[in-house]
Write a protein that holds these residues in place. Structure first.
Motif, short mmCIF file in Angstrom:
data_model
loop_
_atom_site.label_atom_id
_atom_site.label_comp_id
_atom_site.label_asym_id
_atom_site.label_seq_id
_atom_site.Cartn_x
_atom_site.Cartn_y
_atom_site.Cartn_z
N PHE A 182 20.93 38.53 5.86
CA PHE A 182 20.51 39.24 4.66
C PHE A 182 19.83 38.24 3.71
O PHE A 182 20.32 37.12 3.53
CB PHE A 182 21.71 39.85 3.94
CG PHE A 182 22.40 40.94 4.71
CD1 PHE A 182 22.02 42.27 4.57
CD2 PHE A 182 23.45 40.64 5.57
CE1 PHE A 182 22.65 43.28 5.28
CE2 PHE A 182 24.10 41.64 6.28
CZ PHE A 182 23.70 42.97 6.14
N PHE A 183 18.73 38.66 3.11
CA PHE A 183 18.01 37.82 2.14
C PHE A 183 17.95 38.56 0.81
O PHE A 183 17.46 39.68 0.75
CB PHE A 183 16.57 37.55 2.60
CG PHE A 183 16.45 36.73 3.84
CD1 PHE A 183 16.21 35.35 3.76
CD2 PHE A 183 16.54 37.31 5.10
CE1 PHE A 183 16.09 34.58 4.91
CE2 PHE A 183 16.41 36.55 6.26
CZ PHE A 183 16.19 35.19 6.16
N ASP A 184 18.43 37.91 -0.26
CA ASP A 184 18.39 38.52 -1.58
C ASP A 184 17.26 37.90 -2.40
O ASP A 184 17.42 36.86 -3.02
CB ASP A 184 19.73 38.32 -2.30
CG ASP A 184 19.81 39.11 -3.60
OD1 ASP A 184 18.88 39.88 -3.89
OD2 ASP A 184 20.82 38.95 -4.32
N GLU A 185 16.10 38.54 -2.34
CA GLU A 185 14.90 38.05 -3.05
C GLU A 185 14.73 36.54 -2.85
O GLU A 185 14.78 35.77 -3.81
CB GLU A 185 14.97 38.42 -4.54
CG GLU A 185 15.00 39.92 -4.75
CD GLU A 185 14.86 40.32 -6.22
OE1 GLU A 185 14.36 39.50 -7.00
OE2 GLU A 185 15.22 41.45 -6.55
N PRO A 186 14.50 36.12 -1.61
CA PRO A 186 14.50 34.68 -1.29
C PRO A 186 13.37 33.88 -1.91
O PRO A 186 13.41 32.65 -1.89
CB PRO A 186 14.39 34.67 0.24
CG PRO A 186 13.71 35.97 0.58
CD PRO A 186 14.23 36.95 -0.42
N THR A 187 12.36 34.55 -2.47
CA THR A 187 11.23 33.82 -3.05
C THR A 187 11.12 33.98 -4.56
O THR A 187 10.18 33.47 -5.17
CB THR A 187 9.91 34.27 -2.40
OG1 THR A 187 9.72 35.67 -2.65
CG2 THR A 187 9.89 34.02 -0.91
N SER A 188 12.07 34.69 -5.18
CA SER A 188 11.91 35.02 -6.61
C SER A 188 11.96 33.78 -7.51
O SER A 188 11.46 33.81 -8.63
CB SER A 188 12.96 36.03 -7.04
OG SER A 188 14.26 35.48 -6.96
N ALA A 189 12.59 32.69 -7.04
CA ALA A 189 12.69 31.47 -7.86
C ALA A 189 11.58 30.48 -7.57
O ALA A 189 11.59 29.36 -8.08
CB ALA A 189 14.06 30.81 -7.63
N LEU A 190 10.60 30.88 -6.75
CA LEU A 190 9.57 29.95 -6.28
C LEU A 190 8.20 30.30 -6.82
O LEU A 190 7.89 31.46 -7.06
CB LEU A 190 9.52 29.96 -4.75
CG LEU A 190 10.84 29.67 -4.01
CD1 LEU A 190 10.64 29.84 -2.52
CD2 LEU A 190 11.34 28.27 -4.34
N MET A 220 15.11 38.29 15.21
CA MET A 220 16.33 38.12 14.42
C MET A 220 16.53 39.39 13.60
O MET A 220 15.59 39.89 12.96
CB MET A 220 16.19 36.92 13.49
CG MET A 220 17.40 36.65 12.61
SD MET A 220 18.77 35.98 13.56
CE MET A 220 20.15 36.34 12.47
N THR A 221 17.73 39.94 13.61
CA THR A 221 18.04 41.13 12.82
C THR A 221 18.14 40.72 11.35
O THR A 221 18.92 39.82 11.01
CB THR A 221 19.36 41.76 13.28
OG1 THR A 221 19.32 41.92 14.71
CG2 THR A 221 19.57 43.11 12.62
N MET A 222 17.36 41.37 10.48
CA MET A 222 17.30 40.94 9.08
C MET A 222 17.16 42.13 8.14
O MET A 222 16.51 43.12 8.46
CB MET A 222 16.11 39.98 8.86
CG MET A 222 16.22 38.66 9.60
SD MET A 222 14.88 37.52 9.18
CE MET A 222 13.51 38.27 10.05
N VAL A 223 17.77 41.96 6.96
CA VAL A 223 17.55 42.87 5.83
C VAL A 223 17.08 42.00 4.68
O VAL A 223 17.77 41.07 4.27
CB VAL A 223 18.85 43.61 5.44
CG1 VAL A 223 18.60 44.48 4.20
CG2 VAL A 223 19.35 44.47 6.60
N VAL A 224 15.88 42.30 4.17
CA VAL A 224 15.25 41.45 3.16
C VAL A 224 14.99 42.25 1.88
O VAL A 224 14.18 43.17 1.88
CB VAL A 224 13.91 40.86 3.67
CG1 VAL A 224 13.35 39.85 2.67
CG2 VAL A 224 14.07 40.23 5.05
N VAL A 225 15.72 41.91 0.82
CA VAL A 225 15.41 42.47 -0.50
C VAL A 225 14.26 41.63 -1.06
O VAL A 225 14.37 40.41 -1.18
CB VAL A 225 16.62 42.39 -1.44
CG1 VAL A 225 16.21 42.71 -2.87
CG2 VAL A 225 17.71 43.35 -0.98
#
Length: 253
Positions: free
Chosen positions: A170-178, A198-203
């Motif tokens: 799971f990714f919680d807004e992985p680029t919001s701080a970049l 890869m099984t993924m859920v990306v916010v």
């Protein structure tokens, strides 16, 4: 199914943040979750990864129930020693990296496999170096987080999550701080994982990325799933007016 969440409810101090949410993710599927701030996206991920407890509903991993609505309408979880097995199925990559600042990059990756999974140092380091190479930062193994750019730190965080060999990430807004340049580095790494099934859920707020990489897009607002479907359908021909309003903001950004 890797994960099934059914009729999930979650409130904070009387404010209902998740209202009867149901969704499932199959093996190899990439699901993007979009929606305005405060719509419940991050809370959904935190409930899925057991960082928050649900108030009601059911959570199943690999066909096994981790939590369900019990007597009195409240959620009941499996005993603590069993819950650790369910936690091992999932990994979460946060907005703010959450690396241990006093650990080297290599130790950030090897600590949990050695402590939790009882891997040998040799095996843990071999896996860690392979993951750092995959992320294009194998030369940073001995560095500390403060010596890395934000994009490099986030790629370390992704590698750290993968080191535990989860079934779903799971990714919680992985680029919001970049900034935009570093955002590209991280999205490239996630795209590579998608290509490897890869099984993924990306916010995410990165709409072009969600369109290009996802097999399914979920639009959340006000604690409910307003609309979901194939990325082309959701982005090009949304059925719900609220979805159209949300996407219009990005078209004119």
């Amino acid at each position: 199914m890797i994960i099934e969440m059914t009729h999930i409810r979650k409130s904070f101090e009387g404010l209902e943040v998740l209202k009867d949410i149901s969704f499932a993710v199959d093996s190899g599927e990439v699901v993007s979750v979009i929606g305005p701030s405060g719509s419940g996206k991050s809370t959904l991920l935190r409930c899925a990864t057991f960082l928050e407890t649900i108030d009601g509903g059911e959570i199943r991993y690999m066909g096994q129930t981790a939590a369900h609505t019990g007597e009195g309408g409240r959620a009941q979880y499996v005993p603590h020693h069993e819950l650790s097995r369910f936690r091992a199925y999932c990994g979460l990559v946060f907005q703010q990296f959450h690396l241990f600042p006093h650990y080297s990059v290599l130790k950030n990756l090897t600590d949990a496999p050695m402590q939790v999974q009882k891997k040998s140092r040799e095996e843990a380091e071999e896996t860690a170096m392979a993951l750092l190479k995959k992320m294009g930062i194998e030369d940073k193994a001995k560095a500390y987080p403060y010596q890395l750019s934000g994009g490099q730190q986030q790629r370390v965080a992704i590698a750290r999550a993968l080191a535990m060999k989860p079934e779903i990430l799971f990714f919680d807004e992985p680029t919001s701080a970049l900034d935009p340049e570093l955002t590209g580095e991280v999205l490239k790494a996630i795209r590579q994982l998608a290509e490897e099934k890869m099984t993924m859920v990306v916010v995410t707020h990165e709409m072009p990325f969600a369109r290009a990489v996802s097999g399914r897009v979920i639009f959340m607002d006000g604690g409910v799933i307003v609309e979901q479907g194939d990325p082309k359908e959701v982005f090009d021909d949304p059925k719900e007016e609220r979805t159209r309003q949300f996407l219009r903001v990005f078209e004119h950004a």
